[in-house]
Design a protein around this motif. Sequence first.
Motif, PDB file in Angstrom:
ATOM      1  N   TYR A 258     -38.115  57.715  57.418  1.00 60.43           N
ATOM      2  CA  TYR A 258     -37.766  56.509  58.171  1.00 60.43           C
ATOM      3  C   TYR A 258     -36.497  55.860  57.607  1.00 60.43           C
ATOM      4  O   TYR A 258     -36.419  54.655  57.441  1.00 60.43           O
ATOM      5  CB  TYR A 258     -38.912  55.500  58.111  1.00 60.43           C
ATOM      6  CG  TYR A 258     -40.153  55.920  58.873  1.00 60.43           C
ATOM      7  CD1 TYR A 258     -40.203  55.819  60.260  1.00 60.43           C
ATOM      8  CD2 TYR A 258     -41.260  56.420  58.197  1.00 60.43           C
ATOM      9  CE1 TYR A 258     -41.339  56.197  60.959  1.00 60.43           C
ATOM     10  CE2 TYR A 258     -42.401  56.798  58.886  1.00 60.43           C
ATOM     11  CZ  TYR A 258     -42.438  56.684  60.264  1.00 60.43           C
ATOM     12  OH  TYR A 258     -43.563  57.056  60.959  1.00 60.43           O
ATOM     13  N   ARG A 259     -35.496  56.666  57.311  1.00 59.75           N
ATOM     14  CA  ARG A 259     -34.312  56.144  56.617  1.00 59.75           C
ATOM     15  C   ARG A 259     -33.542  55.110  57.437  1.00 59.75           C
ATOM     16  O   ARG A 259     -33.005  54.156  56.882  1.00 59.75           O
ATOM     17  CB  ARG A 259     -33.392  57.285  56.204  1.00 59.75           C
ATOM     18  CG  ARG A 259     -32.881  58.136  57.351  1.00 59.75           C
ATOM     19  CD  ARG A 259     -32.136  59.373  56.836  1.00 59.75           C
ATOM     20  NE  ARG A 259     -31.716  60.242  57.920  1.00 59.75           N
ATOM     21  CZ  ARG A 259     -32.494  61.131  58.511  1.00 59.75           C
ATOM     22  NH1 ARG A 259     -33.745  61.267  58.099  1.00 59.75           N
ATOM     23  NH2 ARG A 259     -32.056  61.877  59.495  1.00 59.75           N
ATOM     24  N   ARG A 260     -33.475  55.278  58.755  1.00 63.89           N
ATOM     25  CA  ARG A 260     -32.748  54.296  59.572  1.00 63.89           C
ATOM     26  C   ARG A 260     -33.491  52.955  59.593  1.00 63.89           C
ATOM     27  O   ARG A 260     -32.874  51.889  59.592  1.00 63.89           O
ATOM     28  CB  ARG A 260     -32.554  54.833  60.998  1.00 63.89           C
ATOM     29  CG  ARG A 260     -31.535  55.965  61.073  1.00 63.89           C
ATOM     30  CD  ARG A 260     -31.607  56.702  62.399  1.00 63.89           C
ATOM     31  NE  ARG A 260     -31.250  55.853  63.524  1.00 63.89           N
ATOM     32  CZ  ARG A 260     -30.005  55.731  64.019  1.00 63.89           C
ATOM     33  NH1 ARG A 260     -29.009  56.391  63.449  1.00 63.89           N
ATOM     34  NH2 ARG A 260     -29.761  54.967  65.056  1.00 63.89           N
ATOM     35  N   ARG A 261     -34.798  53.013  59.573  1.00 61.65           N
ATOM     36  CA  ARG A 261     -35.577  51.783  59.499  1.00 61.65           C
ATOM     37  C   ARG A 261     -35.399  51.121  58.128  1.00 61.65           C
ATOM     38  O   ARG A 261     -35.451  49.898  58.010  1.00 61.65           O
ATOM     39  CB  ARG A 261     -37.058  52.080  59.759  1.00 61.65           C
ATOM     40  CG  ARG A 261     -37.314  52.643  61.156  1.00 61.65           C
ATOM     41  CD  ARG A 261     -38.784  52.877  61.409  1.00 61.65           C
ATOM     42  NE  ARG A 261     -38.992  53.510  62.713  1.00 61.65           N
ATOM     43  CZ  ARG A 261     -40.172  53.671  63.285  1.00 61.65           C
ATOM     44  NH1 ARG A 261     -41.268  53.255  62.666  1.00 61.65           N
ATOM     45  NH2 ARG A 261     -40.277  54.244  64.462  1.00 61.65           N
ATOM     46  N   ALA A 262     -35.217  51.942  57.095  1.00 65.00           N
ATOM     47  CA  ALA A 262     -34.970  51.395  55.755  1.00 65.00           C
ATOM     48  C   ALA A 262     -33.645  50.636  55.727  1.00 65.00           C
ATOM     49  O   ALA A 262     -33.545  49.545  55.151  1.00 65.00           O
ATOM     50  CB  ALA A 262     -34.958  52.519  54.724  1.00 65.00           C
ATOM     51  N   ILE A 263     -32.625  51.205  56.344  1.00 61.28           N
ATOM     52  CA  ILE A 263     -31.322  50.518  56.418  1.00 61.28           C
ATOM     53  C   ILE A 263     -31.476  49.197  57.157  1.00 61.28           C
ATOM     54  O   ILE A 263     -30.925  48.168  56.744  1.00 61.28           O
ATOM     55  CB  ILE A 263     -30.284  51.417  57.119  1.00 61.28           C
ATOM     56  CG1 ILE A 263     -29.996  52.661  56.271  1.00 61.28           C
ATOM     57  CG2 ILE A 263     -28.992  50.647  57.400  1.00 61.28           C
ATOM     58  CD1 ILE A 263     -29.156  53.709  56.977  1.00 61.28           C
TER      59      ILE A 263
END
Length: 517
Positions: free
Chosen positions: A279-284
């Motif tokens: 979920y890297r985009r949600r982390a950003i």
Amino acid sequence: MTTAQAETGRTITTNIPARLDRLPWSRWHWTIVIGLGTVWILDGLEVTVVGNIASRLSESGSGLDISSGQITGTAAALYVAGACFGALFWGRLTDRWGRKKLFMITLAVYLAATALTAFSFEAWWFFLFRFLTGFGIGGEYAAINSAIDELIPANYRGRVDLIINGSFWLGAVGGSLLSILALNTSIFAADVGWRLTFALGAVLALVILLVRRHVPESPRWLLIHGRDEEAEEIVSSIERRVEADHDGARLPAPEGEITIHQRRSVTFLEIGRTVFSRYRRRAILGFALFIGQAFLYNAITFGFGAILTTFYDVPADHTGYYFAVIALGNFFGPLLLGKLFDTVGRRVMISSTYLLSGLLLFGTAWLFGQGTLTAGTLTACWCVVLFFASAGASSAYLTVSEVFPMETRAMSIAFFYALGTAAGGISGPLLFADLTGTGETGDTVLAFCIGAALMVAAGLVAAALAVRAERRSLEDIAEPLTAVAGPSAPGSSAGAQGRGDGRGDGRGRPGSRPATA
């Protein structure tokens, strides 16, 4: 609910999440809001009182040898640092031990630390218990937001979460008015009034602790941790209460089931891999939202009283009136805009509230720099800015609590809160105390512009990456790590929904995989 034995645990198929999400609003849900949400009022009371009594604490005769800069700078930063460490420490335990156990413990920590702050006799004692007060509050953020999102139906989750987080500002109003009373030396001695404000916070926390005993454990958490019979009992009890609240009307049938493989805990490695890879985009998105709002609020609100006294010669015992006005603006933002997060949608509302508040703050900075504002008009400008900023800031907590899997929810809230707040909440008060302390208009304008720029940047990130989570089950937005191939998650059209390849709309790759114990 059906159960099958697995090698390292049980595999169960259940409709409990769907049963919780299809409930109509009832008096029972109000008990959850009151029992869990009122702690933000205490947080608002704490932050505001300290900011407004800074000038009195620094005067001779206060009983403390401490400067105004130490209170709005060092003590404020320590409070936020304590909240960051507390969020991480208690957040991990919340995912392991359960929501209820932790939101009782963290409130008790807050209560004790606040009470002991009232007995401060040296600066180091004051600093220590400001840190420990924040340590308790940080744990509250993780435990409470997790429990709220897992107990409130999907159709109402957005507005309820925003209003509860926005209730911080009701405490700010109370803190502002309380500081006016506490600073009145014709009523209380200079070394007594400020102590009573902290003592009152401890008394209110005790009342909330007694009410909170009646809030149940999250059935979603119980399911994953092998306590499905207890989860069934709690949900059945809730359903009976809701039906009774609606004159015995039968509830609609739940739609959808989910199959999970029960497990006791999730490793830090798996949490990290889930958040930063899957979920890297949600982390950003989470980082951007938290850093923007943390700097704006922790930097600016801690020093608002100092701005009034430095630039407008407002008496220290009158700053509470001004702060009460902007606090009301902050509360009405989530209250009036909250429903739109469930109807218009998360992406539009999150991005627009961040962008609007940032642009309006740029305008306020320009007017302040031109010298055209009075204490009253500056307060009015801030009231408008924070009407939108408050809704946006509250949506940051909503976002990170609903876009990551169940097993990592509390830790995700804690992690983003801690890092975002450390970046904006520790450096913010320290930097802002230095800037406003110079008495130079340009330095304060610079601080305003930094906060505005970060809010605008976060708004642009939200416009690109915000998840369309409105009116969707938590299991649909982000599939639990314990979910296995089989029936679709409640509220989803296919089992693949919410498996998180990192795209901002929450739609993942087709297919599923069994979780490992």
